[in-house]
Design a protein around this motif. Structure first.
Motif, short mmCIF file in Angstrom:
data_model
loop_
_atom_site.label_atom_id
_atom_site.label_comp_id
_atom_site.label_asym_id
_atom_site.label_seq_id
_atom_site.Cartn_x
_atom_site.Cartn_y
_atom_site.Cartn_z
N ARG A 227 5.65 -9.42 12.89
CA ARG A 227 5.66 -10.10 11.59
C ARG A 227 4.23 -10.42 11.14
O ARG A 227 3.92 -10.31 9.96
CB ARG A 227 6.50 -11.38 11.68
CG ARG A 227 6.56 -12.15 10.36
CD ARG A 227 7.60 -13.24 10.41
NE ARG A 227 8.94 -12.70 10.46
CZ ARG A 227 9.64 -12.31 9.38
NH1 ARG A 227 9.08 -12.40 8.18
NH2 ARG A 227 10.86 -11.86 9.50
N SER A 228 3.37 -10.79 12.07
CA SER A 228 1.99 -11.10 11.68
C SER A 228 1.27 -9.85 11.18
O SER A 228 0.37 -9.94 10.35
CB SER A 228 1.24 -11.71 12.86
OG SER A 228 1.04 -10.77 13.90
N ILE A 229 1.68 -8.69 11.68
CA ILE A 229 1.09 -7.45 11.19
C ILE A 229 1.41 -7.27 9.71
O ILE A 229 0.53 -6.98 8.89
CB ILE A 229 1.63 -6.25 12.00
CG1 ILE A 229 1.11 -6.30 13.43
CG2 ILE A 229 1.23 -4.93 11.33
CD1 ILE A 229 1.73 -5.27 14.34
N TRP A 230 2.67 -7.47 9.35
CA TRP A 230 3.06 -7.31 7.95
C TRP A 230 2.43 -8.38 7.07
O TRP A 230 2.02 -8.10 5.93
CB TRP A 230 4.59 -7.34 7.84
CG TRP A 230 5.23 -6.16 8.49
CD1 TRP A 230 5.76 -6.09 9.75
CD2 TRP A 230 5.39 -4.86 7.92
NE1 TRP A 230 6.23 -4.83 10.00
CE2 TRP A 230 6.02 -4.06 8.90
CE3 TRP A 230 5.08 -4.29 6.69
CZ2 TRP A 230 6.35 -2.73 8.68
CZ3 TRP A 230 5.39 -2.96 6.47
CH2 TRP A 230 6.02 -2.18 7.44
N GLU A 231 2.32 -9.58 7.57
CA GLU A 231 1.72 -10.65 6.79
C GLU A 231 0.23 -10.43 6.57
O GLU A 231 -0.36 -11.00 5.66
CB GLU A 231 1.95 -11.99 7.49
CG GLU A 231 3.42 -12.43 7.49
CD GLU A 231 3.65 -13.64 8.37
OE1 GLU A 231 2.70 -14.02 9.10
OE2 GLU A 231 4.76 -14.21 8.33
N GLY A 232 -0.38 -9.57 7.41
CA GLY A 232 -1.81 -9.32 7.30
C GLY A 232 -2.19 -8.16 6.41
O GLY A 232 -3.32 -7.67 6.48
N LEU A 233 -1.27 -7.68 5.57
CA LEU A 233 -1.55 -6.51 4.72
C LEU A 233 -2.16 -6.88 3.37
O LEU A 233 -2.29 -6.01 2.50
CB LEU A 233 -0.27 -5.69 4.51
CG LEU A 233 0.30 -5.06 5.78
CD1 LEU A 233 1.53 -4.22 5.43
CD2 LEU A 233 -0.74 -4.20 6.48
N ARG A 234 -2.50 -8.11 3.17
CA ARG A 234 -3.20 -8.52 1.94
C ARG A 234 -4.59 -9.01 2.32
O ARG A 234 -4.70 -9.94 3.14
CB ARG A 234 -2.43 -9.64 1.23
CG ARG A 234 -1.04 -9.24 0.75
CD ARG A 234 -0.36 -10.48 0.17
NE ARG A 234 1.03 -10.28 -0.13
CZ ARG A 234 1.51 -9.91 -1.31
NH1 ARG A 234 0.70 -9.68 -2.32
NH2 ARG A 234 2.80 -9.78 -1.51
N PRO A 235 -5.66 -8.44 1.78
CA PRO A 235 -5.67 -7.24 0.94
C PRO A 235 -5.38 -5.99 1.76
O PRO A 235 -5.23 -6.06 2.98
CB PRO A 235 -7.12 -7.23 0.40
CG PRO A 235 -7.91 -7.86 1.49
CD PRO A 235 -7.01 -8.95 2.05
N ALA A 236 -5.33 -4.85 1.09
CA ALA A 236 -5.00 -3.60 1.78
C ALA A 236 -6.00 -3.33 2.90
O ALA A 236 -7.20 -3.59 2.76
CB ALA A 236 -5.01 -2.44 0.79
N PRO A 237 -5.53 -2.82 4.04
CA PRO A 237 -6.43 -2.51 5.16
C PRO A 237 -7.50 -1.49 4.78
O PRO A 237 -7.31 -0.66 3.89
CB PRO A 237 -5.48 -1.94 6.22
CG PRO A 237 -4.14 -2.53 5.88
CD PRO A 237 -4.12 -2.59 4.38
N ARG A 238 -8.62 -1.54 5.48
CA ARG A 238 -9.70 -0.58 5.33
C ARG A 238 -9.89 0.14 6.65
O ARG A 238 -9.50 -0.36 7.72
CB ARG A 238 -11.01 -1.27 4.93
CG ARG A 238 -10.91 -2.20 3.75
CD ARG A 238 -10.52 -1.52 2.47
NE ARG A 238 -11.50 -0.52 2.03
CZ ARG A 238 -11.45 0.09 0.85
NH1 ARG A 238 -10.46 -0.16 0.01
NH2 ARG A 238 -12.36 0.96 0.52
N ALA A 239 -10.49 1.30 6.59
CA ALA A 239 -10.72 2.08 7.81
C ALA A 239 -11.58 1.29 8.78
O ALA A 239 -12.62 0.74 8.41
CB ALA A 239 -11.41 3.40 7.46
N GLY A 240 -11.12 1.24 10.03
CA GLY A 240 -11.89 0.59 11.07
C GLY A 240 -11.50 -0.84 11.37
O GLY A 240 -11.94 -1.40 12.38
N ASP A 241 -10.68 -1.47 10.49
CA ASP A 241 -10.34 -2.87 10.77
C ASP A 241 -9.11 -3.00 11.67
O ASP A 241 -8.73 -4.11 12.05
CB ASP A 241 -10.16 -3.67 9.49
CG ASP A 241 -8.95 -3.26 8.64
OD1 ASP A 241 -8.08 -2.52 9.14
OD2 ASP A 241 -8.89 -3.68 7.47
#
Length: 359
Positions: A4-18
Motif C-alpha cells: 500500500r505504501s508503494i501505491w501511496e508513493g506515486l505522487r508525483p510520478a516516479p523518475r528513473a533511478g528513484d
C-alpha cells in the motif's frame, strides 16, 4: 516495503533511478488498493529486487523508465482522463495476435485517469527519427517496403473483429467533417506561423485549400480504428526488426472520431519520411536535391508495399488513395501547430516539405 505504501508513493510520478517504478512493478501482482486499477494484457515477467532503472534520452511529452533492461514504464505526465485509446488498442491487438509492437503488459489507472503503461523493452531499439534520417543521408530506401508491410499488417489487425472491437470497420459517413477539420488546421497554422514562413504559407494558402476539396466530395471509403499518430518516430528498429509503438493518438488533434480512413495513417507515415529527409539535410549535411529524390522513392515504395499487402489479404478496399494528398497537406499544417505549441525548432521540417511540393 508495504504494497500500500508503494501505491501511496506515486505522487508525483516516479523518475528513473528513484526505485519507485521497480517497486510498483513488483506490486502489480498483489492486491491493488482503490482508487488504483491494473489491466493486464500479457503476464508480467519477474522483476528482480534491486533492478536497474534508467530513462530515455529523447524528447518526450511524457517520460519513460526502463527497468532491468526488460520492461518500459511510460508515465503519463500529467495523467490523462479516461477513456484513452492505448489500453483498448493494446487489448484488441493482443486479442487478434498482432505482435509487431513492444509487447503490452499492463495499463495502470487511478480513479478516472490513465497513469502509466507497461510494455516490453526492445533490445537495441533505435528511434525512427535517428535510423530513418540515417537511411536518408545514405540514400537507402529498401526499408520502405518493410514499413509498408508493417503499416498494412497493423491496419489489417485493426480491421479484424475482436471482443474489444466487435465491429472494427464502419462505412464512411455521407458528410464527414474532414474538410472542415483540414481547413481549421490550415487556419490555425496561418495564425501561429510567423516571419518568412508565415508569409510563404499565406501566399500558398489557396493552393493548400484546393488540395482539401476532395475531402468534401469523395467516394466512399471504409473507416477503421487507425493508429492516429503514425510517423517514423513511432517505429522502432530493434534487434529483431521493426515495431510500431505509442497508440495514444495525435497530440495536435482533440475530440476527433477514433474511426478514420486508413489513408490518414498512411499519409502521415509518408510525410514523416519526408521529414526524416529534412532532418538528414539539417543535421547530417545531406544534399537537398538528392534527399528530395530519396524521399520521392521512399514514399512511393512505402505506398506500393502497403497496397500490395492489403490486396494479398483481400482488403485492398481499405485504402482510398485519392485522399492521401489532402491528408498529407493537412498533416503538414498539424506539424506546424505542433512546432508552434511544443517544439519551435521543428518548424523547418514541415516548411521544408511544403516548399518542396510547391516550388
Amino acid at each position: 516495503m508495504n504494497p500500500r505504501s508503494i501505491w501511496e508513493g506515486l505522487r508525483p510520478a516516479p523518475r528513473a533511478g528513484d526505485g519507485r517504478t521497480t517497486a510498483l512493478l513488483t506490486a502489480l501482482t498483489s492486491e491493488i488498493p482503490a482508487p488504483y486499477t491494473v489491466r493486464i494484457f500479457h503476464p508480467l515477467p519477474e522483476v528482480p529486487s534491486g533492478a536497474t532503472e534508467r530513462g530515455f534520452d529523447v524528447d518526450q511529452t511524457n517520460h519513460s523508465v526502463v527497468v532491468a533492461e526488460t520492461l518500459v514504464v511510460k508515465w503519463l505526465t500529467p495523467p490523462l482522463p479516461l477513456p484513452q485509446p492505448a489500453p483498448e488498442m493494446f487489448a484488441h491487438l493482443t486479442s487478434v495476435g498482432f505482435t509487431a509492437t513492444a509487447t503490452p503488459y499492463a495499463a495502470i489507472t487511478r480513479g478516472g485517469e490513465l497513469l502509466a503503461l507497461v510494455t516490453r523493452y526492445l533490445p537495441g531499439a533505435r528511434d525512427g527519427w535517428e535510423w530513418c534520417a540515417e537511411e536518408a543521408a545514405a540514400g537507402r530506401t529498401a526499408f520502405a517496403d518493410e514499413l509498408g508491410v508493417l503499416a498494412a499488417d497493423l491496419h489489417l489487425a485493426l480491421a479484424t473483429p475482436s471482443a474489444v472491437f466487435p465491429d472494427p470497420v464502419r462505412p464512411s459517413p455521407a458528410d464527414p467533417p474532414w474538410f472542415a477539420r483540414a481547413e481549421a488546421a490550415l487556419r490555425e497554422a496561418l495564425e501561429l506561423t510567423g516571419g518568412e514562413d508565415g508569409r510563404w504559407l499565406a501566399a500558398h494558402a489557396h493552393l493548400l485549400t484546393e488540395r482539401f476539396r476532395v475531402l468534401a466530395d469523395h467516394d466512399a471509403t471504409p473507416l477503421i480504428r487507425i493508429h492516429g499518430d503514425l510517423h517514423v518516430g513511432q517505429i522502432l528498429r530493434w534487434r529483431d526488426g521493426y515495431a510500431v509503438i505509442d497508440f495514444d493518438g495525435n497530440p495536435t488533434v482533440s475530440d476527433t472520431d477514433l474511426f478514420q480512413p486508413a489513408a490518414r495513417d498512411l499519409a502521415q507515415l509518408s510525410t514523416s519520411l519526408e521529414h526524416a529527409g529534412q532532418v538528414a539535410v539539417r543535421r547530417r549535411g545531406a544534399d537537398p536535391a538528392a534527399t528530395g529524390e530519396w524521399a520521392a522513392d521512399a514514399t512511393r515504395s512505402l505506398k506500393e508495399a502497403y497496397t500490395r499487402r492489403l490486396r494479398e489479404h483481400g482488403h485492398g478496399h481499405l485504402l482510398h488513395d485519392g485522399l492521401l494528398d489532402a491528408f498529407a497537406v493537412e498533416q503538414e499544417c498539424r506539424e506546424l501547430l505542433y512546432a508552434a505549441r511544443h517544439l519551435p525548432r521543428w518548424r523547418y521540417a514541415p516548411m521544408g516539405v511544403l516548399r518542396s511540393w510547391y516550388r
